[in-house]
Structure formats: C-alpha cells, structure tokens
Scaffold this active site. Structure first.
Site, PDB file in Angstrom:
ATOM      1  N   HIS A   1       0.229 -20.619 -15.728  1.00  0.00           N
ATOM      2  CA  HIS A   1      -0.101 -19.812 -16.906  1.00  0.00           C
ATOM      3  C   HIS A   1      -1.171 -20.497 -17.756  1.00  0.00           C
ATOM      4  O   HIS A   1      -2.147 -19.880 -18.195  1.00  0.00           O
ATOM      5  CB  HIS A   1       1.148 -19.609 -17.773  1.00  0.00           C
ATOM      6  CG  HIS A   1       2.141 -18.643 -17.221  1.00  0.00           C
ATOM      7  ND1 HIS A   1       1.805 -17.386 -16.793  1.00  0.00           N
ATOM      8  CD2 HIS A   1       3.491 -18.760 -17.048  1.00  0.00           C
ATOM      9  CE1 HIS A   1       2.910 -16.756 -16.385  1.00  0.00           C
ATOM     10  NE2 HIS A   1       3.931 -17.570 -16.519  1.00  0.00           N
TER      11      HIS A   1
ATOM     12  N   HIS B   1       4.910 -23.840 -12.467  1.00  0.00           N
ATOM     13  CA  HIS B   1       4.836 -22.434 -12.874  1.00  0.00           C
ATOM     14  C   HIS B   1       4.116 -22.281 -14.217  1.00  0.00           C
ATOM     15  O   HIS B   1       3.144 -21.516 -14.336  1.00  0.00           O
ATOM     16  CB  HIS B   1       6.260 -21.871 -12.974  1.00  0.00           C
ATOM     17  CG  HIS B   1       6.345 -20.454 -13.455  1.00  0.00           C
ATOM     18  ND1 HIS B   1       6.594 -19.403 -12.616  1.00  0.00           N
ATOM     19  CD2 HIS B   1       6.230 -19.907 -14.698  1.00  0.00           C
ATOM     20  CE1 HIS B   1       6.607 -18.273 -13.302  1.00  0.00           C
ATOM     21  NE2 HIS B   1       6.400 -18.554 -14.580  1.00  0.00           N
ATOM     22  N   GLU B   2       4.587 -23.010 -15.221  1.00  0.00           N
ATOM     23  CA  GLU B   2       3.967 -22.902 -16.551  1.00  0.00           C
ATOM     24  C   GLU B   2       2.534 -23.438 -16.542  1.00  0.00           C
ATOM     25  O   GLU B   2       1.674 -22.943 -17.288  1.00  0.00           O
ATOM     26  CB  GLU B   2       4.811 -23.636 -17.596  1.00  0.00           C
ATOM     27  CG  GLU B   2       6.240 -23.128 -17.741  1.00  0.00           C
ATOM     28  CD  GLU B   2       6.345 -21.645 -18.038  1.00  0.00           C
ATOM     29  OE1 GLU B   2       5.354 -21.045 -18.525  1.00  0.00           O
ATOM     30  OE2 GLU B   2       7.414 -21.066 -17.770  1.00  0.00           O
TER      31      GLU B   2
ATOM     32  N   HIS C   1      -4.576 -20.463 -16.188  1.00  0.00           N
ATOM     33  CA  HIS C   1      -5.112 -19.099 -16.315  1.00  0.00           C
ATOM     34  C   HIS C   1      -5.728 -18.921 -17.700  1.00  0.00           C
ATOM     35  O   HIS C   1      -6.851 -18.422 -17.839  1.00  0.00           O
ATOM     36  CB  HIS C   1      -3.980 -18.100 -16.088  1.00  0.00           C
ATOM     37  CG  HIS C   1      -4.431 -16.693 -15.837  1.00  0.00           C
ATOM     38  ND1 HIS C   1      -3.551 -15.664 -15.601  1.00  0.00           N
ATOM     39  CD2 HIS C   1      -5.675 -16.132 -15.798  1.00  0.00           C
ATOM     40  CE1 HIS C   1      -4.221 -14.531 -15.409  1.00  0.00           C
ATOM     41  NE2 HIS C   1      -5.510 -14.793 -15.526  1.00  0.00           N
TER      42      HIS C   1
END
Length: 600
Positions: A390, A386-387, A393
């Site tokens: 980020h 998940h991180e 991105h």
C-alpha cells in the site's frame, strides 16, 4: 502486560513530526484552513461564470482539500497511536468537523458544475487551456450528473456528514477504548489480558484449550454488548441506504461501486465464483481436521497451526526479509522500501490504547505511514509486506501524479498489497526444499487465501444482505444479524452453526462492515494479485515495467482500465478461476505431504 506508549522505544515509533513538528503548528494550520473555508463560501454562484472562475475555484477547492487531508492524517494517527489520550480524541473530532465544513463550503461546486453544458465546457477548455489538465476529473463529474442534487440539498447533506458518521465513530470508540476483555491463560499458563492485538496469537496456539478459552472469552464480551453493536451497525447501514436513495441510486451497493466506476457485476461474479469453489474450502477444512487429529473441527480450530515448525521472525529479521523479497521490483522500489524503515514511517509495536490491526495511511504531503501491532509470527511478516505494498503504491502515485490524481481508488488498493504477499509466498517456497518448511509455507498460503478470498467474500455477502434487508424494511436486530451470520458461516466452512454458537457474534467485531462495500475488494484484489505476481516473478522486464506504471497511475484513469493495462481483466471471471487453480495446486501438494506423513 501491554506496555504504555511512553515505555516503548522511539526507534520503533513513526515520526509524525514530519507532518507537523508540534501540536501548536497543527492547531495554527487548522485555524487558518477554517478561516479560508469561510471565505470560500462566498464563491457560490460564480463557478461557471467564466473559464477563469472554473479554473480558479477548482484549484482552490483542491488546494484546501490537500491541506484538510494533511490535518486529518496528523490528528487521526495521533489518535490511533493511543486512543485514550483526550487531546487527540478532540483533534480527531475537530478534523471530522473540518471535513464537514469543507463539504459544506464547497457544496455549491458540483450542482453549479452540472449546470454547465458540454458545449460551453468545450469552449471553456479553449478559452483556458489549463483546464485540460483536469480533463479526467471533470469527466467523472459529468458522469455523476444524475446523482448530484440541488445546491440547497447538497448543503444539507454536507452539514449532516458528522451525524451520518456517528454509528461508525461510536463503534470505534466502544471497540477500541471502552470494551475490556478478560484475562485468559496463554501457552505458559500465565494469565494474560486478551486484546484485539494478541487475540490471533491465542487462536494460533497449538494448545486447543488455550484456543477455546480465548475464543469463548472474546465472544462472551461481544454477546454481552450485541444489542449496542447491532444498533451502531444498523445506523451505519441506514446512512448508506438513505444517502443512496437521496442521490437516486438503485441501491447502496450501486452508489458505493460507482465511485470507482466498477459495475455491480464484478461483485456478483466474485460471490458466485467463490460459492462455486466452496467445496475446495470444505476439503481444506477436512484436511485440517485430519492433521490435527480431530473428529470435529470447531471455529476456534481454523487458525490452529498445522505445522510444528517454529517459523518465526523478529521485526528486525522481517525488515531484512522484506527488503530482500521486494528487490524483485527493481532499484527504485527497493530504495523507497529502505527509506520507509530508515525514516520511521512505521509504528511497530502494540501499546495500551493503540488502535488494533494494521494499515497504511498518509496524504499527498506526508510519508505513507504504516501502523502495525507486531507479533513475531510469519503472519506478521506477511502483514508488513502487505502494508508495504500500500505504502509503495502511495509513494509512486504521489511522485508521478499531480494532487488531483494523486490518490488511487479503493478498488485498486488491495491489488498492490496482495501482490506483495503472493511474491513473498513464491520467494519463500523457492528458497526452501525441506518438506517441513514447505509444509509451513503452504499452510500459511492456504490460510491466507481462505482468510482473504473466502472470508472476505463471506463478509461481502453478509454486508450486501444487511443493506438489502434494511432497504426492505427489516430491522437489523442482533437476533437477525446473529442468525444471518451463523447461516453464512455454516455455508462457507461446512461447520455446524449449532455446534459453533459463538461465531454468530463475529459480525459485531468486524470494523470493515462500517466501510461501505469495502471488503469485497480484498478478495478481488488477492485474486488479481495472483496473476500479477506470476508475471513479476516469472515474466520479463516489460511485465515489471507495466506493473510499476499501474502503481504510478493513481486516479488518472478508471480503475478497471488502469489494472487492464497491467494485464488483468477484472470484468471476467478468468482471474478468479486462475486464483482457485493456484489454491487447489498448493492444496494438492499439502495433501500429498500429509498422505506420506512427512509433515511431522
């Protein structure tokens, strides 16, 4: 016992020397930026005198903001790695003050820009073609015209920004540094100090007595300090409502969502659609009760493992699985993932005083760092992935956009992270055929969906309700907050508030209630990510290319337009309905396994 930071291997600590090699260099840069901000005040009254001035002052403001952000990242991350270190407490206070000073120094910018007519602005673009590179930036400013105040009023608000942040800062210090939780016995009967970091490990214990003990110990502390937490939250809500009213918005929600150019209907559609599908959540809770052999599910049972399979990952194993899973995006994406591990972007393990939870952070001029509090669980593997979403991105955006567009809206942020989670689920399900392992993965997906779509929407309902209550003159006492939260929790889970009295205090421990209408984006992001993951795993190369273009877009366009180009219309409820279809599909598979008794 939780280790002190200097007892941890540096191999698993992030390398913040890549930002500033020493504290002295940080302090030197801080002094220089402060001096330049003092000089910037002298530019007031000259912004729209000419096209040359507009370009020069705009570029100066952006350049100084870029440096301020870099200072903030260093100070805040140094603080987060050990919140008990006084020098970094002071650094964080200094950079908070720096933000306020920056806002004060350039408080003239927006009011003066708003005095510029569209005709004169068009002429400026002819006179100084370099202004055209900032076209979307200026367009967004024009759209805020009705909400920008006079120069004097903007200066007053900017100067008060530190005061406005007091509620959130007090909560953070209280919750991360001052609150001491009791010791509880773990699965081996060893008395262990309860922390934010290990709480979920206790809640995921197969031993119901361990779960109940940790649950009651946690909320006993929040019950003790409920009045203080109510005051910090009430203060924060009042700031949001005051600021929105001052800037001529109809509500704090309208003000918050307008920053991302997101209509309030997106928020309402989420809440309405999730409420329509609450029977699916109640069905899953009942299935949990059947699997666990419980006559009555309590809130401390909702995280209990349904699978007896030991499906764990050490951090080093998780690193390999992350690389293997995310290779689906192509070589450029994978190369960046590999760098994150090799170049120490990640602070892995829990230590005494470390900020709880996990996040991805950084600025335009730094690595996209990640903070974890690693436990050897499947859930932590998902947190890492998940991180990483980020951080990737951020990496793609910063490499493909100038600073002015080198960040992305909060509304888009959770899509990249939860797309990764959905792809990991697909990867794991495609890898395994044995029923017990599939059961464990399905259980994790359903729990993740519950925690992200249902739970975050529950939070969103609560957050909007307390803002509306305060706006209506209702005092947000702990009694009011407790009752509101207990009623919402009963509606969502179908579990009696009377039989789950501790859950009424849960609002007190949720930091996201201080983030100003942030949480709903976890739910919208997860739902949109379901559609995108399907395209990436089962689509063609064009689908992957469109997704990477979304990662590269930054803030160069409005968020809804950016994600629409990747193939998801978030103004419609279709993407939400599709997400619930996937939830039900996997729930049905789990129900069939249970019906046959094959999960044992």
């Amino acid at each position: 016992m939780v280790k002190k930071r200097d007892e941890l291997s540096q191999d698993y600590q992030w390398d913040l020397t890549t930002i500033f090699e020493t504290d002295q260099l940080f302090e030197k840069e801080l002094s220089q930026v402060l001096a330049e901000l003092d000089e910037a005040k002298g530019l007031a009254g000259t912004l729209v005198d000419s096209a040359e001035n507009l370009l020069r002052i705009t570029e100066l403001e952006l350049a100084l903001m870029q440096r301020v952000e870099k200072l903030y990242v260093y100070a805040s991350m140094k603080h987060d790695q050990d919140t008990t270190v006084s020098i970094y407490q002071a650094y964080q206070a200094k950079v908070s003050a720096l933000y306020a000073k920056f806002s004060e120094s350039f408080a003239f910018y927006e009011p003066e820009f708003m005095s510029l007519s569209q005709e004169k602005f068009a002429q400026f673009n002819i006179d100084k073609p370099k202004l055209q590179a900032y076209g979307h930036f200026f367009q967004q400013l024009f759209e805020k015209k009705a909400h920008v105040l006079s120069n004097a009023e903007e200066i007053l608000l900017a100067g008060a920004s530190e005061i406005f942040g007091a509620g959130a800062e007090t909560f953070e210090i209280l919750d991360n540094s001052d609150i001491i939780f009791p010791k509880v016995k773990d699965d081996q009967g060893v008395a262990t100090t309860l922390t934010h970091g290990n709480y979920m490990t206790f809640m995921e214990s197969a031993n119901r007595e361990v779960r109940q003990s940790a649950y009651q110990a946690m909320y006993q502390v929040y019950q003790q300090y409920q009045h203080t937490y109510a005051k910090t939250l009430q203060t924060n809500v009042k700031v949001h409502n005051f600021t929105a009213k001052t800037r001529h918005y109809q509500s704090a929600r309208e003000a918050a969502l307008s920053n991302n150019h997101v209509p309030e209907s997106v928020y309402d559609t989420l809440v309405d659609t999730v409420n329509e599908h609450l029977p699916l959540l109640h069905r899953y809770i009942k299935l949990r009760a059947d699997i666990l052999g419980l006559d009555e599910v309590k809130m401390y049972d909702v995280y209990a493992p349904l699978s007896q399979l030991e499906y764990k990952f050490t951090y080093d194993e998780a690193v390999l699985k992350t690389q293997e899973t995310l290779a689906v995006f192509g070589p450029d994406y994978l190369e960046r993932v590999t760098r994150s591990f090799n170049e120490k972007w990640i602070d892995v393990h829990e230590n005494k005083g470390k900020r709880s939870g996990a996040y991805s952070g950084g600025s335009y001029d730094t690595n996209p760092f990640m903070l974890l509090n690693w436990q050897d669980t499947l859930d932590n593997l998902f947190t890492l992935v998940h991180e990483m979403g980020h951080s990737m991105h951020s990496s793609f955006t910063r490499d493909h956009q100038p600073y002015v567009y080198g960040d992305y809206s909060i509304f888009l942020a959770e899509i990249a992270s939860t797309t990764n989670e959905n792809i990991l689920t697909e990867t794991l399900l495609n890898e395994v055929s044995d029923v017990k392992t599939r059961f464990a993965i399905l259980n994790h997906f359903l729990d993740g969906f519950r925690g992200t779509v249902y739970r975050q929407t529950q939070f969103a309902e609560f957050e909007h309700a307390i803002h509306e209550a305060d706006a209506a003159g209702i005092v947000l006492t702990s009694e009011y907050l407790n009752q509101l939260y207990a009623d919402l929790n009963e509606k969502y889970y179908g579990l009696s508030a009377k039989h789950n009295p501790e859950i009424q205090y849960e609002w007190a421990r949720i930091p996201h209630f201080y983030y100003n209408y942030y949480v709903f984006q976890y739910a919208t992001g997860f739902a949109a990510a379901s559609a995108l993951a399907e395209k990436i795993v089962n689509g063609n190369e064009q689908d992957k290319a469109r997704y990477l273009e979304y990662l590269k877009a930054g803030s160069s366009d409005y968020p809804l337009d950016v994600i629409a180009k990747a193939g998801v219309d978030m103004t419609s409820k279709t993407y939400l309905a599709d997400a619930f279809k996937l939830f039900e599909k996997r729930l049905i598979e789990l129900e069939k396994i249970v019906e046959k008794g094959e999960q044992i």
